[in-house]
Enzyme design. Structure first.
Site: not given
Ligand code: BGC
Length: 502
Positions: A209, A244
């Site tokens: 992200k 989460d």
């Molecule tokens: C992460 C996860 C997370 C998801 C939603 C992803 O980029 O790797 O760990 O649960 O985003 O936030």
């Protein structure tokens, strides 16, 4: 006694009239937009005299995009088969595409947990500090403060990021009138792929992200935060490290015992679900008190082996320009951080071939990341005859001069294609999990995240795909909007960890 019993579930899922209406409207739209006849709904019917060559060009572009971005029913079925196979692989061994990480959470709360906990939520552009008071009988009171995580913090030094978090906690504790030396317990929602070693120890596998902060990958996120607290003189004990999706599942299960899945469809995407321990060959921790374990799937990574997902040239462009190329392929096709960028890439392409905006380029649209998913939502929500809101977005926000109705319809159609593909692909994950855990007779799926909550038609599109995949059984799969899994869920897991019963 199994904790997630299906006895008192309320299986329901009524495929609303809206779905049918949306479907027939889409069929009509498709027909009219592709058909040779000029009809009032045709993308090209904007009262402008289009030369035949332009008409042909635009129609060809639409047809090409529809071919590339449509996920047919048979594709859905094949994807589910592959997804289920990859789930099994991930449960067997480390280093599989789907990481299938045991979360060390083996039970849900009983409703009688009490106490005041801190919960932190780091996983996107906002960071939250929550004070969560559990007063027994399932009652929860939450106070929270939100902070923006700047791009500099996301991409700078890890210690700066953790110091920032500690400063925010300190500030929030002042505001909440909490004693900084009292040794409060904390649940830390850290929503990135973490190799969990215990309920409060986990090593970051990779950032996602848009985060790239240095010195964190390969380290225990709890230790890094605990050190930052120490530097800032805060006496706090982190008793739980939570994804989460796991928090979302737990907090919804608190209200509805038939909840077996937690899904995030927001900036990023992922899912967690309840698995039986005997189905996790790689788990070496022995039996759990409940015989169950919540698995953090890290489903965003699916497809990064390049085998199965029907990626297009546009997806590849988005991937190449991202900070984590060749990773998180599924996430990049279904989540909020990327959908707008895929759309922008297509627009830029159609401008370069003269099919959009008469080939006029616009600086604002040339910038990577400048078209976000929230604009797609607005455009998809624009049902006015002249697509006036779409015009406002394109002309006022992006400086595109004098869009024609054809331009606006084309942009809207692109948004529909990307949004529909995303929702249908997300349904693949859900259908696979409920099939794998034998919950086709009914279960609740807790879903949180801005895309699920705000993107128009998302739920209907997912529901349609689930129905194509699961037939009548889809009616027993209840998709519910869960809220604040990352806050309340983390506090509940911290409470469970404290009593040694996570
Ligand atoms: C992460 C996860 C997370 C998801 C939603 C992803 O980029 O790797 O760990 O649960 O985003 O936030």
């Amino acid at each position: 006694m199994p904790l997630w019993t299906a006895d008192n579930r309320i299986p329901l899922f009524v495929f609303g009239l809206t779905t049918g209406v949306a479907l027939s409207a889409a069929v009509q739209y498709l027909f009219t937009s592709l058909g040779p006849e000029r009809s009032p709904n045709s993308i090209l019917d904007d009262g402008q005299p289009h030369p035949l060559s332009t008409r042909r060009q635009v129609e060809t572009a639409i047809q090409r995009l529809e071919r590339e971005f449509t996920i047919t029913t048979s594709m859905l079925h094949n994807l589910v088969k592959a997804f289920m196979r990859d789930m099994e692989r991930g449960l067997k061994r480390d280093n599989a595409v789907l990481k299938m990480i045991p979360s060390y959470v083996v039970r849900r709360p009983q409703g009688d947990e009490t106490g005041t906990y801190l919960a932190l939520d780091l996983g996107g552009s906002n960071f939250r500090v929550c004070e969560v008071t559990l007063s027994g009988k399932g009652q929860v009171r939450t106070r929270q403060k939100k902070f923006v995580v700047s791009d500099d913090l996301k991409t700078g030094q890890g210690t700066d990021l953790f110091d920032f978090i500690a400063d925010c906690v300190s500030l929030s504790m002042d505001e909440f009138n909490l004693d900084k030396k009292a040794g409060l317990k904390m649940g830390f929602t850290f929503s990135f792929p973490v190799d969990q070693h215990s309920i409060n120890k986990g090593v970051l596998i990779s950032w996602t992200k848009g985060f790239t902060a240095q010195g964190v990958v390969g380290e225990d996120a709890v230790q890094l935060l605990q050190d930052a607290f120490h530097r800032k003189g805060l006496v706090i004990t982190i008793t739980a490290l939570v994804n989460d999706t796991v928090g979302t599942l737990v907090s919804q299960a608190y209200l509805d015992t038939s909840t077996y899945l937690g899904v995030i469809l927001g900036t990023g995407s992922n899912a967690a679900y309840v698995e039986r321990v005997e189905n996790i060959p790689k788990w070496k921790g022995g039996p759990t008190s409940t015989g169950q374990m919540i698995i953090n799937m890290e489903w965003g990574a699916w497809g990064q082996d390049g085998i199965i997902l029907p990626t297009t040239e546009y997806d590849l462009r988005v991937d190449r320009a991202s900070p984590n190329p060749r990773q998180q392929t599924y996430e990049k096709m279904i989540s909020g951080l990327y959908l707008g960028e895929i759309t922008r890439q297509i627009m830029v392409d159609l401008i370069s071939t003269g099919e959009l905006f008469s080939g006029r380029r616009h600086a604002a649209l040339e910038v990577r990341g400048s078209f976000d998913t929230a604009q797609m939502s607005r455009i998809e929500r624009d049902h006015s005859m002249e697509l006036t809101d779409t015009r406002t977005i394109l002309e006022d926000l992006y400086g595109v001069k004098k869009t024609t109705l054809t331009d606006r319809r084309l942009v809207k159609r692109i948004c529909e294609l990307i949004g529909t593909r995303a929702a249908r692909l997300a349904a693949v994950g859900i259908a696979s999990i409920v099939t794998k855990i034998n919950k086709l007779d009914g279960c609740t799926v807790a879903v949180d995240g801005s895309v699920f909550e705000h993107y128009p038609h998302w739920k209907d599109r997912m529901t349609d795909a689930l129905r194509e995949l699961l037939g009548i059984n889809a009616e027993h799969i209840l998709l519910v909007q869960a809220r604040d899994g990352s806050g309340t869920g983390a506090a509940l897991i911290a409470a469970l960890a404290e009593t040694g019963s996570s």
